[in-house]
Motif scaffolding. Structure first.
Motif, mmCIF file in Angstrom:
data_model
loop_
_atom_site.group_PDB
_atom_site.id
_atom_site.type_symbol
_atom_site.label_atom_id
_atom_site.label_comp_id
_atom_site.label_asym_id
_atom_site.label_seq_id
_atom_site.Cartn_x
_atom_site.Cartn_y
_atom_site.Cartn_z
ATOM 1 N N ARG A 37 0.845 -1.097 0.110
ATOM 2 C CA ARG A 37 -0.010 -0.090 -0.067
ATOM 3 C C ARG A 37 0.753 1.266 0.126
ATOM 4 O O ARG A 37 1.878 1.412 -0.156
ATOM 5 C CB ARG A 37 -0.578 -0.306 1.541
ATOM 6 N N PRO A 38 0.048 2.189 -0.812
ATOM 7 C CA PRO A 38 0.904 3.775 -0.373
ATOM 8 C C PRO A 38 1.411 3.988 0.822
ATOM 9 O O PRO A 38 0.621 3.918 1.604
ATOM 10 C CB PRO A 38 0.496 4.962 -1.945
ATOM 11 N N PHE A 39 2.505 4.771 0.968
ATOM 12 C CA PHE A 39 2.533 5.815 2.132
ATOM 13 C C PHE A 39 1.427 6.942 2.701
ATOM 14 O O PHE A 39 1.850 7.066 1.067
ATOM 15 C CB PHE A 39 4.067 5.859 2.343
ATOM 16 N N PRO A 40 1.241 7.282 2.991
ATOM 17 C CA PRO A 40 -0.073 8.333 3.448
ATOM 18 C C PRO A 40 0.591 9.540 3.264
ATOM 19 O O PRO A 40 1.718 9.749 3.876
ATOM 20 C CB PRO A 40 -0.440 8.045 4.672
ATOM 21 N N GLU A 41 0.588 10.338 2.322
ATOM 22 C CA GLU A 41 0.831 11.746 1.376
ATOM 23 C C GLU A 41 0.344 12.020 2.779
ATOM 24 O O GLU A 41 1.904 13.063 3.062
ATOM 25 C CB GLU A 41 0.167 11.593 0.668
ATOM 26 N N ASP A 42 0.138 12.502 4.247
ATOM 27 C CA ASP A 42 0.385 13.281 5.077
ATOM 28 C C ASP A 42 1.447 12.900 5.666
ATOM 29 O O ASP A 42 2.116 14.406 6.632
ATOM 30 C CB ASP A 42 -0.941 13.697 6.317
ATOM 31 N N ILE A 43 1.950 12.326 6.117
ATOM 32 C CA ILE A 43 3.370 12.059 6.705
ATOM 33 C C ILE A 43 3.911 12.170 5.640
ATOM 34 O O ILE A 43 5.259 12.871 6.229
ATOM 35 C CB ILE A 43 3.563 10.093 7.286
ATOM 36 N N LEU A 44 4.035 12.270 4.661
ATOM 37 C CA LEU A 44 5.451 12.248 3.332
ATOM 38 C C LEU A 44 4.858 13.863 3.559
ATOM 39 O O LEU A 44 6.382 14.213 3.547
ATOM 40 C CB LEU A 44 4.853 11.419 1.704
ATOM 41 N N LYS A 45 4.263 14.871 3.844
ATOM 42 C CA LYS A 45 4.302 15.562 3.401
ATOM 43 C C LYS A 45 4.946 16.832 4.831
ATOM 44 O O LYS A 45 5.409 17.262 4.902
ATOM 45 C CB LYS A 45 2.681 16.310 3.622
ATOM 46 N N MET A 46 4.305 16.014 5.980
ATOM 47 C CA MET A 46 4.877 16.630 7.098
ATOM 48 C C MET A 46 6.621 16.384 7.248
ATOM 49 O O MET A 46 7.615 17.650 7.481
ATOM 50 C CB MET A 46 4.581 15.415 8.285
ATOM 51 N N VAL A 47 6.765 14.543 6.543
ATOM 52 C CA VAL A 47 8.503 14.734 6.750
ATOM 53 C C VAL A 47 9.299 16.017 5.532
ATOM 54 O O VAL A 47 10.333 16.677 6.288
ATOM 55 C CB VAL A 47 8.742 13.764 6.316
ATOM 56 N N MET A 48 8.196 15.989 4.738
ATOM 57 C CA MET A 48 8.987 16.592 4.160
ATOM 58 C C MET A 48 8.720 18.593 4.333
ATOM 59 O O MET A 48 10.303 19.461 3.825
ATOM 60 C CB MET A 48 8.000 17.539 2.423
ATOM 61 N N GLN A 49 7.822 19.132 4.820
ATOM 62 C CA GLN A 49 8.293 19.756 5.385
ATOM 63 C C GLN A 49 9.078 19.993 7.315
ATOM 64 O O GLN A 49 9.773 21.375 6.869
ATOM 65 C CB GLN A 49 6.258 20.786 6.193
#
Length: 179
Positions: free
Chosen positions: A88-100
């Motif tokens: 399953r794909p990694f959740p976008e919200d966590i990816l966004k938090m990491v990128m921030q």
């Protein structure tokens, strides 16, 4: 991480396995909840780094990341090594938090390289984070040719200075006790 089981979590929390599943849905849900809290805690440390001087800020961000990684190695391992079940794909919200969180290296790079194209500066900031993360991860894991843990702070500071010097940024030598 690989050996962690829902049963272990339930025993540690003094609850039933069913309660863990009711709260988190599945094992991924449990890990993702921890990962969200990890990114929030890391970001709070990084945001607290003074931003007056961009070179010192980059050193401070690297130092804060090292301190967090040393204090919470298993949490960072979970964040960067967890693979979702059934691909399953990694959740976008966590990816966004990491990128921030990692974008915090971007702002001082913009200040240091005002004449560079924005996409070039963004790539340089990501590259710097990747290198800092790699140095810290390998050093704390004491893998193969990693920097010995007792030398990590010094070598990390030296890497930041060398990287910046390679970009044509003049770096003042820190005073005793500073990184």
């Amino acid at each position: 991480m690989r050996s962690l089981k829902v049963r272990d979590v339930a025993e540690a929390a003094d609850c039933s396995i069913g309660s863990v599943y009711n709260e988190f849905g599945d094992f991924d849900g449990l890990i993702l909840t921890v990962n969200r809290e990890t990114v929030q805690a890391l970001t709070a440390r990084l945001v607290a780094v003074p931003a007056e001087d961009p070179v010192r800020q980059l050193h401070g961000l690297a130092e804060a990341y090292l301190t967090f990684a040393a204090d919470h190695a298993n949490l960072l391992r979970s964040l960067f090594e967890h693979r979702m079940e059934d691909d399953r794909p990694f959740p976008e919200d966590i990816l966004k938090m990491v990128m921030q969180a990692f974008a915090l290296m971007h702002e001082p790079m913009v200040r240091l390289l005002p004449d560079r194209k924005p996409e070039e500066v963004a790539l340089l900031a990501r590259m710097m984070f990747s290198a800092v993360h790699g140095i810290i991860s390998l050093g704390l894991e004491e893998r193969m040719v990693a920097v010995p843990p007792e030398k990590l702070r010094q070598q990390l500071a030296q890497f930041v200075d060398t990287h910046l010097a390679g970009l044509g940024i003049a770096v003042d030598k820190p005073r005793d006790g500073e990184v």
